[in-house]
Design a protein around this motif. Structure first.
Motif, short mmCIF file in Angstrom:
data_model
loop_
_atom_site.label_atom_id
_atom_site.label_comp_id
_atom_site.label_asym_id
_atom_site.label_seq_id
_atom_site.Cartn_x
_atom_site.Cartn_y
_atom_site.Cartn_z
N UNK A 187 16.62 -3.76 1.57
CA UNK A 187 15.35 -5.44 1.25
C UNK A 187 13.78 -5.16 1.28
N UNK A 188 13.62 -4.09 1.94
CA UNK A 188 12.01 -4.22 2.24
C UNK A 188 11.25 -3.06 1.65
N UNK A 189 12.01 -2.04 -0.02
CA UNK A 189 11.48 -1.15 -0.42
C UNK A 189 10.15 -1.84 -1.43
N UNK A 190 8.90 -0.96 -0.88
CA UNK A 190 7.99 -1.80 -1.47
C UNK A 190 6.96 -0.53 -2.17
N UNK A 191 5.58 -0.32 -3.08
CA UNK A 191 5.39 0.47 -3.52
C UNK A 191 4.29 1.54 -1.75
N UNK A 192 4.38 0.27 -1.43
CA UNK A 192 3.60 0.76 -0.04
C UNK A 192 4.34 1.69 0.93
N UNK A 193 5.77 0.90 1.61
CA UNK A 193 6.79 1.44 2.18
C UNK A 193 7.12 2.99 0.97
N UNK A 194 7.49 3.24 0.43
CA UNK A 194 6.92 4.11 -0.61
C UNK A 194 6.36 5.15 -0.50
N UNK A 195 4.89 4.56 -0.25
CA UNK A 195 4.24 6.08 -0.13
C UNK A 195 4.01 5.71 1.06
N UNK A 196 4.54 5.63 1.69
CA UNK A 196 4.23 5.52 4.06
C UNK A 196 5.94 6.43 4.13
N UNK A 197 6.39 6.44 3.47
CA UNK A 197 7.73 6.51 4.39
C UNK A 197 8.43 7.73 2.83
N UNK A 198 8.58 7.32 1.51
CA UNK A 198 9.25 8.78 1.52
C UNK A 198 10.53 7.49 0.41
N UNK A 199 11.70 7.49 0.06
CA UNK A 199 12.70 7.40 -0.30
C UNK A 199 14.43 7.95 -0.12
N UNK A 200 15.21 7.25 0.51
CA UNK A 200 16.34 8.48 0.57
C UNK A 200 17.36 7.39 -0.58
N UNK A 201 18.07 8.46 -1.18
CA UNK A 201 19.03 8.06 -2.40
C UNK A 201 20.13 7.71 -2.16
N UNK A 202 20.79 8.72 -0.77
CA UNK A 202 22.10 8.99 -0.46
C UNK A 202 23.36 7.83 -0.40
N UNK A 203 24.20 8.52 -1.57
CA UNK A 203 25.09 7.45 -1.19
C UNK A 203 26.62 7.81 -0.55
#
Length: 360
Positions: free
Chosen positions: A87-103
């Motif tokens: 729920x906390x994923x925003x553009x700023x979070x992506x720029x700071x931390x990347x993203x994990x799509x694993x499922x």
């Protein structure tokens, strides 16, 4: 400082971009996506998952502690990538931390893990990544986004479900459509197209994880009367690793500026399973979290009992390694590839010298 990247932050159009990770994977790398897939049967949202992580509550990781990608990231100065569905994923979070799509339950093939009902296969994960790219382009502009995605690190870690929850199960048509070799060829064809797509989207520094001795996971051992490893399943893992290694070599030679690596820890994991005491483990054939004599209980459930010392078990549940085993695998890969810290303290913003707090 990472000599490969040349600099730690990219200053373009006012974006001081950090080097982050984008992770594509299955339950070995999932950090909470399946938690938000309400109908998914592949879940780690029950106690005792996460007991040795942060506040000890389930966090979506299919282990008692950290994943291999968590540990490699921590040790090389990369932030922990949050779950795409978090729920906390925003553009700023992506720029700071990347993203994990694993499922959990996901595979290289779309059809893999179908009986889990909901899961992201690799094609779906790549599609979600394309959406992420659009968000970042809108936020920082085309040129800065291009630079940000080219500087990022990429992990692709799938394949075991394609065997265990597809090819090796007669309920799937792939089990009778292919033989061992043609199935691996089919996986390679699919994976090649997927990696080329990621390259076209900017992935330059990418690592594909190999498979461990899948025939030795507790779930597979239970299938044999003697409780020993399933030889055929292990041979499939070795065949997959050889084919993937070859594929990575040819893609790196063909694709512009691609630094694709193959992370193979098969031998070390096999050695840990064969000689656990040499590595400080006491048990390498049964899960720490088990349901007494009822085997296999597919996941760890609140009614399960835990082993006395979790650090002494190679396997946490029927499928997944423990935090201690993941640490050993991660350290082996770091050593093998000579990974260096990336977001070094000589950048405009100091990176934490210790691992980031486990909240993220």
């Amino acid at each position: 400082m990472d000599i490969n990247s040349g600099h730690t932050r990219v200053a373009i159009d006012g974006c001081q971009c950090k080097i982050v990770q984008f992770i594509f994977g299955d339950s070995l790398s999932d950090v909470g996506n399946n938690k938000y897939l309400a109908r998914s049967l592949a879940q780690a949202s029950l106690p005792w998952y996460g007991i040795d992580f942060g506040n000890g509550l389930p966090n979506g990781r299919f282990t008692n502690g950290r994943t291999v990608a968590d540990i490699i990231g921590d040790n090389t100065g990369l932030p922990r990538s949050p779950a795409f569905l978090g729920p906390s994923l925003t553009e700023d979070v992506i720029l700071e931390n990347g993203v994990n799509y694993a499922s959990g339950g996901g595979g290289i093939l779309n059809e893999t893990g179908g009986y889990f009902i909901q899961r992201f296969c690799l094609n779906k994960q790549i599609e979600l990544f394309q959406g992420t790219q659009q968000l970042i382009k809108n936020k920082i502009g085309q040129e800065a986004a291009r630079e940000f995605f080219q500087e990022a690190r990429y992990v692709v870690a799938l394949g075991s479900n394609d065997f265990i929850n597809n090819y090796l199960m007669p309920v799937y048509s792939d089990s009778w459509k292919y033989n061992d070799q043609t199935f691996i060829d089919y996986l390679m064809e699919t994976l090649e197209a997927q990696l080329k797509t990621l390259h076209s989207l900017g992935a330059r520094q990418l690592m594909v994880f190999g498979l461990g001795p899948m025939g030795c996971i507790p779930l597979q051992r239970v299938l044999s009367t003697s409780g020993s490893c399933q030889d055929r399943t292990n041979k499939l893992a070795i065949g997959f690793n050889q084919a993937t290694s070859k594929l990575i070599g040819s893609l790196t030679a063909k694709l512009a500026n691609a630094s694709f690596k193959f992370g193979d820890a098969y031998d070390v994991v096999n050695d840990v399973i064969t000689n656990p005491t040499k590595y400080g483990f006491e048990n390498s054939d049964s899960p720490c979290c088990s349901f007494g004599r009822i085997r296999p209980a597919l996941t760890c459930v609140p009614a399960s009992t835990l082993c006395k010392d979790r650090s002494k078990y190679v396997f946490w549940d029927e499928y997944h390694p423990s935090d201690s085993a993941n640490e050993l695998i991660a350290n082996e890969l770091i050593k093998k590839f000579g990974f260096l810290r990336v977001n070094d303290t000589d950048g405009p913003s100091p990176a934490p010298a210790v691992a980031p707090s486990p909240q993220g």
